[in-house]
Design a protein around this motif. Structure first.
Motif, PDB file in Angstrom:
ATOM      1  N   ILE A  23     159.454 -18.006 149.378  1.00 19.53           N
ATOM      2  CA  ILE A  23     158.446 -18.457 148.983  1.00 19.53           C
ATOM      3  C   ILE A  23     157.778 -19.367 149.162  1.00 19.53           C
ATOM      4  CG2 ILE A  23     157.844 -20.361 146.989  1.00 19.53           C
ATOM      5  CD1 ILE A  23     160.753 -19.344 144.858  1.00 19.53           C
ATOM      6  N   ALA A  24     158.350 -19.650 150.528  1.00 22.16           N
ATOM      7  CA  ALA A  24     157.547 -20.171 151.451  1.00 22.16           C
ATOM      8  C   ALA A  24     156.982 -19.076 152.353  1.00 22.16           C
ATOM      9  CB  ALA A  24     158.424 -21.083 152.696  1.00 22.16           C
ATOM     10  N   VAL A  25     157.571 -18.305 152.607  1.00 26.13           N
ATOM     11  CA  VAL A  25     156.168 -17.102 153.401  1.00 26.13           C
ATOM     12  C   VAL A  25     155.182 -16.900 152.242  1.00 26.13           C
ATOM     13  CG1 VAL A  25     156.793 -14.469 154.524  1.00 26.13           C
ATOM     14  CG2 VAL A  25     158.507 -15.861 154.196  1.00 26.13           C
ATOM     15  N   ILE A  26     155.772 -16.448 151.034  1.00 21.70           N
ATOM     16  CA  ILE A  26     154.337 -16.176 149.902  1.00 21.70           C
ATOM     17  C   ILE A  26     153.139 -17.624 150.290  1.00 21.70           C
ATOM     18  CG2 ILE A  26     153.958 -16.066 147.791  1.00 21.70           C
ATOM     19  CD1 ILE A  26     156.134 -15.027 147.445  1.00 21.70           C
ATOM     20  N   GLU A  27     153.645 -18.692 150.159  1.00 19.85           N
ATOM     21  CA  GLU A  27     152.065 -19.651 150.453  1.00 19.85           C
ATOM     22  C   GLU A  27     152.065 -19.625 151.567  1.00 19.85           C
ATOM     23  OE1 GLU A  27     155.193 -22.861 149.274  1.00 19.85           O
ATOM     24  OE2 GLU A  27     155.111 -22.323 147.339  1.00 19.85           O
ATOM     25  N   MET A  28     152.847 -19.569 152.628  1.00 23.39           N
ATOM     26  CA  MET A  28     151.991 -19.143 154.426  1.00 23.39           C
ATOM     27  C   MET A  28     151.068 -17.999 154.390  1.00 23.39           C
ATOM     28  SD  MET A  28     154.264 -17.949 157.414  1.00 23.39           S
ATOM     29  CE  MET A  28     154.154 -16.644 157.034  1.00 23.39           C
ATOM     30  N   VAL A  29     151.329 -17.155 153.724  1.00 22.82           N
ATOM     31  CA  VAL A  29     150.316 -15.859 153.198  1.00 22.82           C
ATOM     32  C   VAL A  29     149.374 -15.826 152.619  1.00 22.82           C
ATOM     33  CG1 VAL A  29     149.954 -13.360 152.644  1.00 22.82           C
ATOM     34  CG2 VAL A  29     152.491 -14.465 153.918  1.00 22.82           C
ATOM     35  N   GLN A  30     149.383 -16.871 151.947  1.00 16.62           N
ATOM     36  CA  GLN A  30     148.411 -17.104 150.434  1.00 16.62           C
ATOM     37  C   GLN A  30     147.120 -18.599 151.046  1.00 16.62           C
ATOM     38  OE1 GLN A  30     150.609 -18.544 147.241  1.00 16.62           O
ATOM     39  NE2 GLN A  30     149.975 -17.027 145.987  1.00 16.62           N
ATOM     40  N   GLN A  31     147.999 -19.567 152.012  1.00 18.38           N
ATOM     41  CA  GLN A  31     147.643 -20.270 152.839  1.00 18.38           C
ATOM     42  C   GLN A  31     146.652 -19.594 154.181  1.00 18.38           C
ATOM     43  OE1 GLN A  31     150.404 -23.098 154.099  1.00 18.38           O
ATOM     44  NE2 GLN A  31     150.691 -23.973 152.080  1.00 18.38           N
ATOM     45  N   LEU A  84     144.424 -15.041 147.549  1.00 21.10           N
ATOM     46  CA  LEU A  84     145.444 -14.138 146.924  1.00 21.10           C
ATOM     47  C   LEU A  84     146.702 -14.407 145.858  1.00 21.10           C
ATOM     48  CD1 LEU A  84     147.346 -12.543 150.815  1.00 21.10           C
ATOM     49  CD2 LEU A  84     145.514 -11.502 148.959  1.00 21.10           C
ATOM     50  N   GLU A  85     146.649 -13.408 144.612  1.00 24.86           N
ATOM     51  CA  GLU A  85     146.915 -14.031 143.489  1.00 24.86           C
ATOM     52  C   GLU A  85     148.720 -13.300 143.468  1.00 24.86           C
ATOM     53  OE1 GLU A  85     146.635 -14.095 138.392  1.00 24.86           O
ATOM     54  OE2 GLU A  85     145.002 -13.507 140.156  1.00 24.86           O
ATOM     55  N   ARG A  86     149.310 -14.282 143.504  1.00 20.87           N
ATOM     56  CA  ARG A  86     150.678 -13.342 143.437  1.00 20.87           C
ATOM     57  C   ARG A  86     151.235 -12.472 141.636  1.00 20.87           C
ATOM     58  NH1 ARG A  86     154.080 -16.402 140.530  1.00 20.87           N
ATOM     59  NH2 ARG A  86     153.548 -18.275 141.009  1.00 20.87           N
ATOM     60  N   GLU A  87     151.815 -10.896 142.428  1.00 19.92           N
ATOM     61  CA  GLU A  87     152.164 -10.335 141.173  1.00 19.92           C
ATOM     62  C   GLU A  87     153.548 -10.372 141.009  1.00 19.92           C
ATOM     63  OE1 GLU A  87     153.092  -5.155 141.892  1.00 19.92           O
ATOM     64  OE2 GLU A  87     150.830  -6.110 142.280  1.00 19.92           O
TER      65      GLU A  87
END
Length: 307
Positions: free
Chosen positions: A275-283, A293-296
Motif C-alpha cells: 500500500i505504501a508503494v501505491i501511495e508513493m506512486v500516486q504522490q 491515479l485512481e486505484r483499480e
C-alpha cells in the motif's frame, strides 16, 4: 461477537469443512498478502449462501465477499467477521450460443470453454485472472474488450438473501466499475451472449493475447495485476515509467521493472509495504504530471495494530 457462538451457529447452516477459523488470507490472494479472517466460509449451494447472508444480517456479524483475490489487497490485520468465498461455484455450461458460468469460475476458464464450444466474444478475457463474479464487479476488460460487451444477465443474491435475475444494463457497467457493491449484490452466475465462430480463428486471437500478456507482465512474482485505472488521456504505466519509479519500492514490494503498471511482492512484502508503494506512486505522478491515479485494486481489512 463470541467466536465459539458464531462457529456453533454457522455449523447449523454449513458442514464443518466449509468453515475455517482464523484462516490466513495470504493463502487466498494473488499478492500473497493479508492477515487472518475470523471465519472463512465456502458454501456449496445457493441456499447455503442465502442462509449465511441472512444469519450475518440477523446476528450483525461483519460480512465480506472475497473472490479469488486477484484484484484485491487484504491488510495485515486481516478481516473481521465472515469472509465468504464462492470458490465451490465453478460450473460452466452452454445454453444455445450462450455461456453460463458460476461466480467462482475463473473468467479465463469461461473464455477457454467458449473456445472449445467454438463461440466467439470472450477472447479478450483469456488472460484476466479473476473470477466471473469479480469480472462483473469491476467490468473487467483487456485488449479492447470488456464484460459489458457480452454480458446478458446475471443471477444474484441481494442484501436480504433473496435471489434475482438482473439484466446487464441494470448493473451500470462502465470502465472498471459497476453498481454491484452499492447494491450489495453477490453474483452467483453470469450469462454471456456469444456468437458461433471458427475454432482456429478464436484460438489464434487467444494465443496472440496470451503471448502479449506473458511477454509484458511480471507473472513471475505475486501481484494484484494492474493497480491503477487508465486516467483520461494518459496511460498509467507510461506515467509511472516516465516518473522513473520502476524498481523502486518499500520493504519487499516494488514497482515492476517489466511493466510499470504492476507492483510486485518481490521479497516477502507486507500489505503495508504494498500500500505504501501505491501511495508513493500516486504522490510522485501527481507531483510530476499533475495527474491523479485512481486505484483499480480494492483494499480490504484492517491494519495489524487494529486487529
Amino acid at each position: 461477537m463470541n467466536k465459539q457462538t458464531v462457529i456453533s451457529e454457522l455449523q447449523d447452516i454449513l458442514a464443518k469443512d466449509h468453515i475455517l477459523i482464523d484462516e490466513e488470507l495470504k493463502n487466498h490472494t494473488y499478492t500473497k498478502l493479508g492477515g487472518k479472517a475470523d471465519f472463512f466460509i465456502t458454501p456449496g449451494t445457493i441456499e447455503e449462501v442465502q442462509e449465511v447472508i441472512r444469519y450475518a444480517i440477523r446476528k450483525q456479524v461483519p460480512f465480506t465477499l472475497l473472490g479469488n483475490g486477484s484484484n484485491v489487497i487484504v491488510r495485515d490485520g486481516g478481516i473481521r467477521g465472515i469472509v465468504l468465498s464462492l470458490k465451490k461455484f465453478r460450473a460452466i455450461r452452454r445454453e444455445g450460443n450462450k455461456v453460463v458460468a458460476e461466480s467462482g469460475a475463473r473468467i479465463i476458464d469461461a473464455s477457454r470453454f467458449a473456445l472449445q464450444e467454438k463461440l466467439t466474444g470472450l477472447e479478450f478475457a483469456c488472460g484476466i485472472p479473476g473470477t466471473v463474479g469479480g469480472a462483473l464487479y469491476m467490468n473487467a476488460g483487456a485488449y479492447g474488450g470488456e464484460i459489458k460487451d457480452c454480458l446478458e444477465h446475471a443471477l444474484i443474491v441481494d442484501r436480504g438473501g433473496d435471489v434475482h435475475q438482473v439484466l446487464a444494463e441494470e448493473f451500470d457497467l462502465d470502465y472498471r466499475t459497476s453498481n454491484i457493491a452499492e447494491k450489495g449484490y453477490i453474483v452467483l452466475e453470469a450469462t454471456f451472449q456469444l456468437k458461433e465462430g471458427h475454432y482456429e480463428e478464436i484460438k489464434a486471437v487467444m494465443d496472440d493475447l496470451t503471448f502479449k500478456r506473458e511477454s509484458k507482465q511480471p507473472l513471475e512474482y505475486p501481484s494484484c495485476g494492474s493497480v491503477f485505472k487508465r486516467p483520461p488521456g494518459y496511460f498509467a504505466g507510461k506515467l509511472i515509467q516516465d516518473s522513473e519509479l520502476q524498481g523502486k519500492g518499500v520493504g519487499g514490494a516494488e514497482v515492476s521493472t517489466k511493466h510499470a503498471g504492476f507492483i510486485v511482492n518481490k521479497d516477502n512484502a507486507t500489505a503495508s509495504d504494498y500500500i505504501a508503494v501505491i501511495e508513493m506512486v500516486q504522490q510522485t505522478v501527481k507531483a510530476k504530471f499533475g495527474v491523479k491515479l485512481e486505484r483499480e485494486v480494492r483494499i480490504l481489512g484492517e491494519d495489524e495494530e487494529m486487529a
